[in-house]
Write an enzyme that holds these catalytic residues in place. Structure first.
Site, mmCIF file in Angstrom:
data_model
loop_
_atom_site.group_PDB
_atom_site.id
_atom_site.type_symbol
_atom_site.label_atom_id
_atom_site.label_comp_id
_atom_site.label_asym_id
_atom_site.label_seq_id
_atom_site.Cartn_x
_atom_site.Cartn_y
_atom_site.Cartn_z
ATOM 1 N N ASP A 191 41.466 39.721 43.180
ATOM 2 C CA ASP A 191 41.034 39.348 41.833
ATOM 3 C C ASP A 191 42.051 39.793 40.802
ATOM 4 O OD1 ASP A 191 38.796 37.999 42.369
ATOM 5 O OD2 ASP A 191 37.376 39.526 41.632
ATOM 6 N N GLU A 243 42.100 45.024 32.938
ATOM 7 C CA GLU A 243 41.009 44.318 33.607
ATOM 8 C C GLU A 243 39.733 45.168 33.581
ATOM 9 O OE1 GLU A 243 41.778 43.566 37.769
ATOM 10 O OE2 GLU A 243 39.765 42.765 38.126
ATOM 11 N N ASP A 263 43.481 45.376 38.817
ATOM 12 C CA ASP A 263 43.209 46.082 40.059
ATOM 13 C C ASP A 263 44.156 45.669 41.181
ATOM 14 O OD1 ASP A 263 41.174 47.463 38.913
ATOM 15 O OD2 ASP A 263 39.598 46.066 39.572
ATOM 16 N N ASP A 297 43.758 44.377 43.924
ATOM 17 C CA ASP A 297 43.089 43.502 44.891
ATOM 18 C C ASP A 297 43.363 42.044 44.513
ATOM 19 O OD1 ASP A 297 41.562 42.999 42.662
ATOM 20 O OD2 ASP A 297 39.826 44.136 43.362
#
Ligand code: TSJ
Length: 651
Positions: free
Chosen positions: A512, A435, A508, A510
């Site tokens: 997203d 990413e 990541d 998180d």
């Protein structure tokens, strides 16, 4: 030296149950968690057989504090009378004879399943002890079996402690069985509440009216499943969160001498089809004759309807089965005798008579339903959707040809994005899909360039669940992935051209990142399924924190580990929190996340297609609230992160 004579008396005849102990794998496949639960399902199957033949309605499964399990039903109770030739009670026969029991006798039960049909004696053979209580004829009976070591190193399996005994009176009828799986067979393991409830719910859907309760005495957790609608409720459950085009699922049931058939389906606005089929309560993930029969009937009935109602003009060709099935979620439930399973995982129904029977019954039932004017809207939704699908099918074919040409032209474009590995050894090579450009840059610098290729992803790739194939292909990120893997996709997918043994998603820690993982996995699931089923897809886990001070450094991968690391660091430590992969320099990224010696990878597997389906719908479908709740609950991205069920942790 004289040769030893080999005589008849030297031939060892293994007692049935001792044979089971010697080679448990032959009877239950494996002694892992799956086998451990298998011996529970052997018992539950017996209770289900009794209930599906009209005796009783409730099963209770309890995980007891001592690790044993109890299964109780309110059926007629296992027969307690003496077996005329074996001179043992019926209960004892069921428990000490391989393949004994009501389910092996077609006079008692019309059809009867059993996961592999080895019977309760296998559970007994592999248990430390087994206790059976039968309530019947106003009386209560009891027998206990145990597996013991005789002091000379031999284990005697599943031996009755005493004959069946009358121990009291009873106003009810039913069978209660408790058993403790033997750790000499299974090692240290325990029953898993989730595993049991998942299957229990499925069984409740598949056996309309059955009530199945599961309780864990250790945690006081309890569920109670009961579906009056049976597989109609199953379909509704599967499409929760999707947009349905029917008010309620279509449903029919039919019986013949050869099969009992039950089908339910619903049309959704999705572009993919999903069929879940079962034979005698066993999921047939690889499909088989019953599915083929259903599908050809569906195509015929709807084409006939379209012609009869002038929805297809005379000169227009028939619509294809895949056109009618677009967006359809279907459950097919078949019960029959003498089933033959084929295929790689023995989950494909081979009986040819299942095809003809299911086809004939479906044509009859479905035509009847569609002939009823009340149901015109069902037929119209499906035919109109199919016509649209046919249009797109032709357009997609063109788009695909175009993409193929374009991709060749763009291969040099790929060169800029993909940092390839140098070794030709496919078995060791890995593709990291990373990413973001900055993490991608670090990964390119930090990697082992012999075996590790890096593909940075810029934008979010689009949501494969919501798009038609031509739109999926229009997305550059997706095209880049397809080119990098070199396998093609959809019907043209060819695993043998896969350039990398592992495809590792690095995103990541998180929401997203979780979303990107979900999108990529959905794409692979929809268009490159073997990539997942053959175990090539992984998720890399980056650290969440670094705890450090002078001469001390520890990377931490979950909140739970953090406290430990802090404690062992002692005074004066500092904590760095990593919000994204981009915050790590190339060396750190290598050390913590990419180095095969140190990293943690989680394998994405789909053991249970229905569940994966449901999860993907929740994650990718229209139900935004459901998705938020799901991600909040599950995707906090520590080591227990679950996108699909049964991640296997490796490396
Ligand atoms: F696996 C098992 F055998 F241990 C077991 C069997 C476990 C559990 C929880 C339930 C059962 C079971 C068996 N429940 N109900 C029955 N029923 C019979 O075995 C039965 C009862 C009556 C008659 C009859 O012809 O009268 C026939 C059968 C097969």
């Amino acid at each position: 030296m004289a040769e030893k004579k080999y005589e008849s008396k030297d031939i060892v005849v293994l007692d049935g149950l001792d044979a089971v102990r010697l080679r448990p794998g032959m009877y239950i496949g494996t002694t892992s968690a799956r086998g451990y639960h298998h011996i529970l399902w052997e018992i539950v199957d017996n209770a289900i057989d009794e209930i599906s033949n009209g005796h009783g309605d409730t099963i209770k499964i309890t995980i007891n504090k001592d690790g044993s399990a109890t299964v109780e039903d309110n059926g007629r109770g296992i027969p307690v009378d003496m077996h005329p030739t074996l001179k043992k009670s019926g209960v004892e026969v069921v428990y000490t004879t391989l393949h004994a029991g009501g389910k092996f006798n077609n006079e008692n039960y019309k059809f009867s399943g059993g996961l592999h049909g080895v019977g309760a004696s296998v559970t007994n053979a592999l248990s430390k002890w087994c206790k059976v209580t039968v309530n019947k004829n106003g009386k209560k009976y009891f027998i206990e079996f145990h597996s013991y070591e005789d002091g000379r190193g031999k284990i005697h399996s599943g031996v009755p402690v005493a004959p069946l005994k009358e121990i009291g009176t009873s106003k009810t009828s039913g069978t209660t069985v408790s058993f403790l799986p033997d750790d000499r067979v299974f090692g240290k393991q325990s029953f898993n509440f989730e595993t049991i409830t998942q299957r229990a719910r499925e069984l409740a859907f598949l056996n309309k009216g059955l009530r199945i309760i599961v309780e864990d005495e250790n945690t006081a957790e309890k569920v109670d499943y009961h579906y009056e609608g049976g597989i109609k409720d199953f379909v509704s459950y599967l499409v929760e969160g999707k947009t349905s085009l029917f008010k309620t699922p279509m449903y029919f049931a039919a019986e013949s001498k050869i099969v009992d058939l039950e089908v339910s389906f619903i049309s959704t606005d999705s572009y993919t089809e999903n069929t879940f089929s079962y034979v005698n309560n066993i999921p047939t993930t690889e499909g088989g004759m019953h599915e083929i029969g259903f599908k050809s009937a569906l195509t015929k009935v709807f084409n006939d309807y379209a012609r009869a109602n002038n929805m297809l003009k005379e000169k227009e060709p028939n619509l294809l089965g895949e056109d009618f099935r677009e967006g359809l979620v279907t459950v097919i439930n078949v019960k029959m005798s003498n089933v033959q399973f084929e295929g790689q995982t023995k989950t494909k129904l081979g009986n040819p008579e299942a095809r003809t029977e299911v086809e004939a019954l479906t044509i009859k039932e479905l035509s009847n339903i569609l002939n009823d004017k009340k149901n015109a809207s069902y037929a119209e939704v499906i035919v109109n959707k199919a016509k649209q699908a046919a249009k797109v099918r032709l357009a997609a074919k063109k788009a695909k040809e175009l993409t193929r040409a374009k991709n060749n032209a763009e291969n040099f474009n790929l060169v800029g994005k993909l940092a390839s590995s140098t070794s030709r050894d496919k078995s060791k090579s890995e593709l990291f899909i990373v990413e973001g450009d900055s993490a991608g840059g670090s990964a390119k610098q930090g990697r082992d360039r012999r075996y590790q290729a890096i593909l940075p992803l810029r934008g979010k790739p689009l949501n494969a669940e919501k798009k038609r194939i031509d739109q999926v292909l229009a997305n550059e990120e997706i095209r880049t992935i397809i080119s990098a893997l070199d396998t093609g996709f959809g019907e043209d997918f060819d695993l043998s051209s896969l350039r990398y043994n592992k495809v590792i998603i690095l995103s990541d820690a998180d929401q997203d990142g979780a979303h990107i993982r979900a999108i990529l996995c959905t794409f692979f699931y929809r268009y490159m399924k073997p990539l997942i089923t053959d175990g090539h897809v992984f998720i890399g886990l980056p650290p969440l924190y670094k705890v450090y001070k002078k001469d001390y450094e520890k990377y931490v991968y979950s909140d739970a580990e953090l406290a430990e690391a802090v404690a062992s660091a002692g005074k004066g430590y500092m904590i760095q929190r990593y919000k994204g992969l981009g915050e790590m320099n190339p060396e750190q990224l290598w050390e913590t996340t990419m180095d095969p010696e140190n990293r943690t990878l989680v394998q994405v597997t789909i053991e249970d297609a229905a569940r994966a389906e449901k999860m993907i719908t929740t994650l990718m479908g229209d139900d935004i609230e459901g998705r938020k709740a799901y991600i909040g609950e599950h995707a906090n991205f520590d080591r227990e992160d679950t996108f699909m069920r049964d991640y296997k942790k490796i490396d």
